[in-house]
Design a protein around this motif. Structure first.
Motif, short mmCIF file in Angstrom:
data_model
loop_
_atom_site.label_atom_id
_atom_site.label_comp_id
_atom_site.label_asym_id
_atom_site.label_seq_id
_atom_site.Cartn_x
_atom_site.Cartn_y
_atom_site.Cartn_z
N ARG A 183 0.82 -1.21 0.00
CA ARG A 183 0.00 0.00 0.00
C ARG A 183 0.85 1.25 0.00
N ASP A 184 1.82 1.30 0.89
CA ASP A 184 2.63 2.52 1.02
C ASP A 184 3.56 2.72 -0.17
N LEU A 185 3.95 1.64 -0.81
CA LEU A 185 4.74 1.78 -2.03
C LEU A 185 3.90 2.39 -3.15
N TYR A 186 2.64 1.97 -3.25
CA TYR A 186 1.74 2.58 -4.23
C TYR A 186 1.55 4.06 -3.93
N LEU A 226 9.44 -7.17 -2.21
CA LEU A 226 8.64 -6.01 -2.61
C LEU A 226 9.51 -4.75 -2.68
N ILE A 227 10.35 -4.54 -1.69
CA ILE A 227 11.19 -3.34 -1.66
C ILE A 227 12.29 -3.43 -2.71
N ARG A 228 12.81 -4.61 -2.93
CA ARG A 228 13.81 -4.79 -3.98
C ARG A 228 13.24 -4.40 -5.34
N GLY A 276 12.83 2.41 -9.40
CA GLY A 276 13.29 3.78 -9.21
C GLY A 276 12.55 4.56 -8.13
N LEU A 277 11.74 3.90 -7.30
CA LEU A 277 11.06 4.60 -6.23
C LEU A 277 12.05 5.04 -5.15
N ASN A 278 11.73 6.15 -4.51
CA ASN A 278 12.59 6.69 -3.45
C ASN A 278 12.23 5.99 -2.14
#
Length: 417
Positions: free
Chosen positions: A215-218, A240-242, A248-250
């Motif tokens: 959710r927070d990545l979206y 998921l974080i990888r 390219g997400l911060n």
């Protein structure tokens, strides 16, 4: 204060002396000279066989002050931190009252002005950590808060989290997410799996953490905001974080040291000292966390130091409070996980300061002497008389640990352990 550290191996990727054995002369709180066989009028510390690195920095720890000083106060908390090699700590706002206005931020900063350990209060995202309305984040930022989190209370309202991400971009701050969907986690106390079934206890599924991360990545992708996840604990969370970093997400994240070496099998004796949150997971998860550290997916290691009075731990497992004291054991646990010294310095000292946008500490001439001298091979007994915390809720008290801090130095002060 004049101090001469002899024959230490410098581990600092920011230093031109990285991986060199040298003497370091510290004069009036500054690194005056670095070189071989220095001869200066100073107190001498024989550091042969030891490493010297920038002081460790903790992104997730709890000290009871404000309001919970019976668990830990700033004096005992910073002493325990210094004994563990830390020269900077970011305080979670899990206090009474929580750190939800500039008043609490300024109080903590004023109270810690003369400390060896630099204090960085984290402000809340929501007022009173209730998850309903945004707190006074800009006022707290102006007073010294570097980032914002509701601490050990995950933000369940996606709209509130989105507004927080949008708002902090106006003044260059960062949101820290503790990822747990409480509607899935429920009131369970341990990891959901074979061990929870054997113990007859409800489990917290890995999905509770992973769904919140997704959710927070979206939200981060939609808002363009930077997001930091604290104390991730599952294999799929790492994946998921990888993938988010690949896109390219911060995004950055950290892991608690105990989740690298302890698994839910430690709970077979119903010892509440092992009751932490996120819960101890499986060996598969621990292996994935270590791999995530090595490949750069996980940016930092935290202590998640959480002191508790004995009456909150020496009770039945179901009603015991979460957490363990960890400032003095984090180094040893990282070494037990098989992490090399160079990687430890990156995850414990260099990256945490970058994540929180704090001035770097470096082993270079002319720099402020903000450093730790430690050994990866020396053993020591972690006994109650060598515990600097006010609390004793650690399963490692009474054990012989490998990885010893010799001294920490910062703000023209030295702590010798």
């Amino acid at each position: 204060m004049n101090l001469l550290v002899k024959s230490a191996t410098i581990i600092d990727p920011q230093s031109p002396f990285n991986n060199q054995v040298a003497d370091i002369f510290i004069k009036d709180g500054l690194i005056s000279k670095i070189g071989p066989s220095l001869d200066e009028d100073a107190d001498i510390v024989d550091a042969k066989g030891y490493n010297i690195a920038p002081g460790f920095f903790d992104l997730n720890c709890n000290i009871g002050e404000l309001g919970l000083e019976t668990k830990e106060d700033l004096q005992t908390g910073t002493a325990a931190a210094a004994a563990g090699g830390y020269t900077g700590i970011a305080l979670m706002p899990n206090t009474q009252p929580p750190v939800h206005s500039k008043t609490e931020v300024e109080y903590l900063l004023n109270r810690s002005q003369k400390s060896l350990v630099d204090i960085y209060p984290l402000g809340t995202i929501s007022q009173k950590r209730e998850g309903k309305d945004l707190a006074e984040m800009f006022d707290m930022f102006k007073s010294g808060a570097k980032a914002f989190t509701d601490g050990n209370r995950p933000v369940q309202d996606a709209g509130l989290m989105e507004r927080a991400m949008l708002y902090v971009q106006n003044f260059g701050a960062k949101v820290i997410s503790y990822p747990e969907d409480t509607s899935i986690a429920g009131k369970a106390k341990v990891n959901e799996g074979i061990v929870s079934t054997m113990l007859g206890m409800k489990g917290i599924p890995a999905l509770a953490e992973e769904l919140m991360i997704a959710r927070d990545l979206y939200l981060a992708e939609e808002t363009g905001a930077a997001i930091h996840f604290t104390t991730i604990s599952t294999k799929h969370a790492v994946e998921l974080i990888r993938e988010a970093k690949r896109k390219g997400l911060n995004v950055t994240c950290d892991v608690a040291a105990h989740n690298l070496v302890l698994t839910d099998e430690a709970l077979m004796g119903f010892d509440s000292l092992y009751k932490v949150k996120p819960p101890l997971r499986t060996q598969k998860d621990a292996d994935a966390l270590i791999e995530g550290l090595k490949d750069g997916t996980i940016d930092a290691i935290v202590s998640q130091h959480t002191p508790q009075e004995i009456e909150f731990k020496d009770v039945e497992f179901e009603v015991a409070e979460y957490g363990m004291i960890a400032f003095q054991t984090t180094l040893a646990l990282c070494l037990q996980a098989g992490l090399p010294a160079e990687l430890l310095v990156e995850k414990l000292a260099v990256n945490p300061r970058k994540i929180l946008n704090v001035d770097a500490a470096a082993i270079t001439e002319g720099a402020v002497a903000n450093l730790v001298v430690f050994s990866v091979n020396t053993n020591w007994d972690y006994t109650k008389d060598k515990n600097y915390s006010k609390s004793y809720n650690s399963p490692f008290i009474g054990q012989n640990l490998k990885g010893k801090v010799l001294l920490t130095c910062n703000n023209n002060q030295v702590f010798k352990f």
